[in-house]
Enzyme design. Structure first.
Site, PDB file in Angstrom:
ATOM      1  N   CYS A 172     -27.068  -7.807  -7.299  1.00 53.94           N
ATOM      2  CA  CYS A 172     -26.925  -8.252  -8.524  1.00 53.94           C
ATOM      3  C   CYS A 172     -28.568  -8.493  -9.327  1.00 53.94           C
ATOM      4  O   CYS A 172     -29.439  -8.449  -8.494  1.00 53.94           O
ATOM      5  CB  CYS A 172     -26.308  -9.588  -8.565  1.00 53.94           C
ATOM      6  SG  CYS A 172     -26.256 -10.429 -10.157  1.00 53.94           S
ATOM      7  N   SER A 229       5.805  -1.948   1.813  1.00 48.96           N
ATOM      8  CA  SER A 229       4.870  -2.939   2.485  1.00 48.96           C
ATOM      9  C   SER A 229       5.503  -3.111   3.797  1.00 48.96           C
ATOM     10  O   SER A 229       6.615  -2.985   3.881  1.00 48.96           O
ATOM     11  CB  SER A 229       5.141  -4.275   1.718  1.00 48.96           C
ATOM     12  OG  SER A 229       4.312  -5.215   2.511  1.00 48.96           O
ATOM     13  N   ASN A 271      11.145   1.249   2.361  1.00 43.78           N
ATOM     14  CA  ASN A 271       9.826   1.553   3.224  1.00 43.78           C
ATOM     15  C   ASN A 271       9.960   2.673   4.145  1.00 43.78           C
ATOM     16  O   ASN A 271      11.173   2.498   4.807  1.00 43.78           O
ATOM     17  CB  ASN A 271       9.624   0.359   3.749  1.00 43.78           C
ATOM     18  CG  ASN A 271       8.103   0.181   4.216  1.00 43.78           C
ATOM     19  OD1 ASN A 271       7.418   0.134   3.208  1.00 43.78           O
ATOM     20  ND2 ASN A 271       7.774   0.384   5.625  1.00 43.78           N
ATOM     21  N   GLN A 279       0.488  -6.522  -3.482  1.00 42.98           N
ATOM     22  CA  GLN A 279      -0.523  -6.814  -2.585  1.00 42.98           C
ATOM     23  C   GLN A 279      -1.813  -5.629  -2.814  1.00 42.98           C
ATOM     24  O   GLN A 279      -2.957  -5.941  -2.158  1.00 42.98           O
ATOM     25  CB  GLN A 279      -0.284  -6.733  -1.133  1.00 42.98           C
ATOM     26  CG  GLN A 279       0.864  -7.581  -0.825  1.00 42.98           C
ATOM     27  CD  GLN A 279       1.644  -7.325   0.489  1.00 42.98           C
ATOM     28  OE1 GLN A 279       1.101  -7.476   1.413  1.00 42.98           O
ATOM     29  NE2 GLN A 279       2.827  -6.419   0.548  1.00 42.98           N
ATOM     30  N   ALA A 293       0.743  -1.152   0.092  1.00 44.46           N
ATOM     31  CA  ALA A 293       0.008  -0.069  -0.111  1.00 44.46           C
ATOM     32  C   ALA A 293       0.844   1.275   0.042  1.00 44.46           C
ATOM     33  O   ALA A 293       0.377   2.270  -0.531  1.00 44.46           O
ATOM     34  CB  ALA A 293      -0.839   0.041   1.171  1.00 44.46           C
ATOM     35  N   CYS A 348     -24.274 -15.549  -8.508  1.00 45.96           N
ATOM     36  CA  CYS A 348     -24.007 -16.166  -9.564  1.00 45.96           C
ATOM     37  C   CYS A 348     -22.762 -15.838 -10.234  1.00 45.96           C
ATOM     38  O   CYS A 348     -22.277 -16.316 -11.082  1.00 45.96           O
ATOM     39  CB  CYS A 348     -25.177 -15.441 -10.470  1.00 45.96           C
ATOM     40  SG  CYS A 348     -25.093 -13.694 -10.966  1.00 45.96           S
ATOM     41  N   HIS A 396      -4.008 -10.028  -4.168  1.00 47.70           N
ATOM     42  CA  HIS A 396      -5.217  -9.765  -3.093  1.00 47.70           C
ATOM     43  C   HIS A 396      -6.431  -9.414  -3.992  1.00 47.70           C
ATOM     44  O   HIS A 396      -7.246  -8.699  -3.454  1.00 47.70           O
ATOM     45  CB  HIS A 396      -4.895  -8.726  -2.162  1.00 47.70           C
ATOM     46  CG  HIS A 396      -3.982  -9.309  -1.081  1.00 47.70           C
ATOM     47  ND1 HIS A 396      -3.285  -8.329  -0.296  1.00 47.70           N
ATOM     48  CD2 HIS A 396      -3.529 -10.454  -0.804  1.00 47.70           C
ATOM     49  CE1 HIS A 396      -2.426  -9.168   0.498  1.00 47.70           C
ATOM     50  NE2 HIS A 396      -2.376 -10.383   0.085  1.00 47.70           N
ATOM     51  N   PHE A 414      -2.208   0.827   5.295  1.00 48.11           N
ATOM     52  CA  PHE A 414      -3.185   0.129   6.224  1.00 48.11           C
ATOM     53  C   PHE A 414      -2.532   0.512   7.848  1.00 48.11           C
ATOM     54  O   PHE A 414      -3.312   0.420   8.762  1.00 48.11           O
ATOM     55  CB  PHE A 414      -3.309  -1.217   6.008  1.00 48.11           C
ATOM     56  CG  PHE A 414      -4.037  -1.488   4.802  1.00 48.11           C
ATOM     57  CD1 PHE A 414      -3.290  -1.445   3.684  1.00 48.11           C
ATOM     58  CD2 PHE A 414      -5.382  -1.631   4.706  1.00 48.11           C
ATOM     59  CE1 PHE A 414      -3.985  -1.827   2.217  1.00 48.11           C
ATOM     60  CE2 PHE A 414      -6.256  -1.682   3.367  1.00 48.11           C
ATOM     61  CZ  PHE A 414      -5.445  -1.699   2.370  1.00 48.11           C
TER      62      PHE A 414
HETATM   63  N1  APR Z   1       7.051   5.892   0.633  1.00 47.62           N
HETATM   64  C1  APR Z   1       7.740   4.724   1.209  1.00 47.62           C
HETATM   65  N2  APR Z   1       7.018   3.949   2.189  1.00 47.62           N
HETATM   66  C2  APR Z   1       5.832   4.415   2.403  1.00 47.62           C
HETATM   67  C3  APR Z   1       5.037   5.145   1.771  1.00 47.62           C
HETATM   68  C4  APR Z   1       5.765   5.951   0.622  1.00 47.62           C
HETATM   69  N3  APR Z   1       5.227   7.095   0.274  1.00 47.62           N
HETATM   70  N4  APR Z   1       3.753   5.530   2.181  1.00 47.62           N
HETATM   71  C5  APR Z   1       3.728   4.411   3.079  1.00 47.62           C
HETATM   72  N5  APR Z   1       4.527   3.782   3.471  1.00 47.62           N
HETATM   73  C6  APR Z   1       5.108   2.513   4.087  1.00 47.62           C
HETATM   74  C7  APR Z   1       4.386   2.665   5.550  1.00 47.62           C
HETATM   75  O1  APR Z   1       5.339   3.128   6.349  1.00 47.62           O
HETATM   76  C8  APR Z   1       4.019   0.982   5.763  1.00 47.62           C
HETATM   77  O2  APR Z   1       5.036   0.497   6.644  1.00 47.62           O
HETATM   78  O3  APR Z   1       4.255   1.572   3.469  1.00 47.62           O
HETATM   79  C9  APR Z   1       4.121   0.417   4.245  1.00 47.62           C
HETATM   80  C10 APR Z   1       2.517  -0.047   3.950  1.00 47.62           C
HETATM   81  O4  APR Z   1       2.463  -1.049   4.938  1.00 47.62           O
HETATM   82  P1  APR Z   1       0.842  -1.500   5.113  1.00 47.62           P
HETATM   83  O5  APR Z   1       0.030  -0.393   5.603  1.00 47.62           O
HETATM   84  O6  APR Z   1       0.777  -2.666   6.119  1.00 47.62           O
HETATM   85  O7  APR Z   1       0.485  -2.015   3.597  1.00 47.62           O
HETATM   86  P2  APR Z   1       0.700  -3.404   2.906  1.00 47.62           P
HETATM   87  O8  APR Z   1       2.122  -4.103   3.487  1.00 47.62           O
HETATM   88  O9  APR Z   1       0.461  -3.394   1.715  1.00 47.62           O
HETATM   89  O10 APR Z   1      -0.541  -4.463   3.856  1.00 47.62           O
HETATM   90  C11 APR Z   1      -0.449  -5.597   3.167  1.00 47.62           C
HETATM   91  O11 APR Z   1      -2.710  -6.224   4.558  1.00 47.62           O
HETATM   92  O12 APR Z   1      -4.670  -5.450   5.105  1.00 47.62           O
HETATM   93  C12 APR Z   1      -4.067  -6.004   4.278  1.00 47.62           C
HETATM   94  O13 APR Z   1      -4.620  -6.699   2.182  1.00 47.62           O
HETATM   95  C13 APR Z   1      -4.295  -5.675   2.883  1.00 47.62           C
HETATM   96  O14 APR Z   1      -2.792  -5.749   0.891  1.00 47.62           O
HETATM   97  C14 APR Z   1      -2.867  -5.452   2.297  1.00 47.62           C
HETATM   98  C15 APR Z   1      -2.062  -6.362   3.355  1.00 47.62           C
END
Ligand code: APR
Length: 234
Positions: A141, A181, A206, A96, A18, A125, A114, A29
């Site tokens: 639907c 992530s 990250n 993801q 994300a 359906c 995902h 998230f």
């Molecule tokens: N640049 C670098 N890092 C970033 C930025 C950015 N602009 N914006 C956010 N982050 C980092 C945050 O610090 C965080 O550690 O991205 C990371 C996102 O982590 P999550 O919010 O946990 O997202 P993700 O790892 O994709 O979650 C996995 O959890 O809820 C489920 O299905 C959902 O796909 C998701 C999965």
């Protein structure tokens, strides 16, 4: 160092979370400041339980996310990854994310672990519709069944073909780069370790530390992905 690794690599695979889309305006998230799961409990709102036991709240939550998604677009970072794929610098993206931004930016070999929130489908359906059904508060639907986003909900299995392809790509990687992530959710967080076990260099870009930092060959924290990718793209 990373730009040299990118040039020297024969098979670079990218895993995005994300954090890849926050610069497009979509909340992630678990970011400590405004991650979605810092306000809502995912097991209560993004789960099959919510869909079956609390469908009005489920509709409201996902309509809110669909409206946000349909206002947002891929950013420069997505475009750079698509350009790198065309130049042969990266071979595939395991994502993801459910926003469809990698494909929208032109990436072709994208594995959506995902599912996607660009579409909804009928629980009964299986008929598929665009996500504007949720935008228009149309949740039923033609057959009378309930429409749900085509994302993997908490409590559901991931699509088998996506899992297989992601494992194949991770095994072939000699450079595995994670972008945005927290690496807290499995099985997505297993793919970097599969790559590492097969001798790949493992890089994490990250904002905040992740659960797998200790296994990485390079960790870049406190930097925005969009900026890091622009610098690497020079
Ligand atoms: N640049 C670098 N890092 C970033 C930025 C950015 N602009 N914006 C956010 N982050 C980092 C945050 O610090 C965080 O550690 O991205 C990371 C996102 O982590 P999550 O919010 O946990 O997202 P993700 O790892 O994709 O979650 C996995 O959890 O809820 C489920 O299905 C959902 O796909 C998701 C999965």
């Amino acid at each position: 160092m990373l730009s040299q690794w990118l040039k020297d690599s024969n098979y670079t695979v990218v895993l995005t979370g994300a954090g890849m889309s926050t610069e497009s305006g979509l909340p992630d998230f678990r970011s400590s400041n405004n991650g979605l799961w810092t306000k809502e409990d995912p097991s209560k709102i993004a789960s099959t339980e919510a869909l079956n036991q609390n469908v009005e709240m489920f509709f409201e939550f996902y309509r809110y996310r669909v409206l946000g998604l349909n206002e947002a677009h891929p950013h420069k970072g997505h475009e750079i990854l698509a350009k790198w794929e065309k130049a042969g610098l990266i071979k595939s993206i395991i994502t993801q994310n459910i926003d469809g931004f990698h494909s929208e930016a032109g990436s072709e070999n994208v594995i959506e672990l995902h599912g996607t929130m660009k579409k909804v489908h009928c629980q009964t359906c299986g008929k598929e519709y665009g996500n504007e059904k949720y935008a228009k508060e149309e949740f039923i639907c033609e057959c009378g069944g309930t429409l749900r986003p085509s994302v993997v909900l908490f409590g559901e299995m991931l699509p088998e073909d996506a899992l297989m392809k992601a494992a194949e790509e991770s095994e072939k990687a000699d450079l595995f780069i994670v972008l945005g992530s927290s690496l807290t959710v499995s099985p997505a967080n297993q793919f970097p370790l599969i790559a590492k076990q097969n001798g790949a260099k493992f890089v994490i870009i990250n904002m905040e530390p992740t659960e797998l930092d200790m296994f990485a060959d390079l960790v870049v924290n406190e930097r925005k992905i969009g900026e890091v990718l622009k610098e690497l793209d020079k």
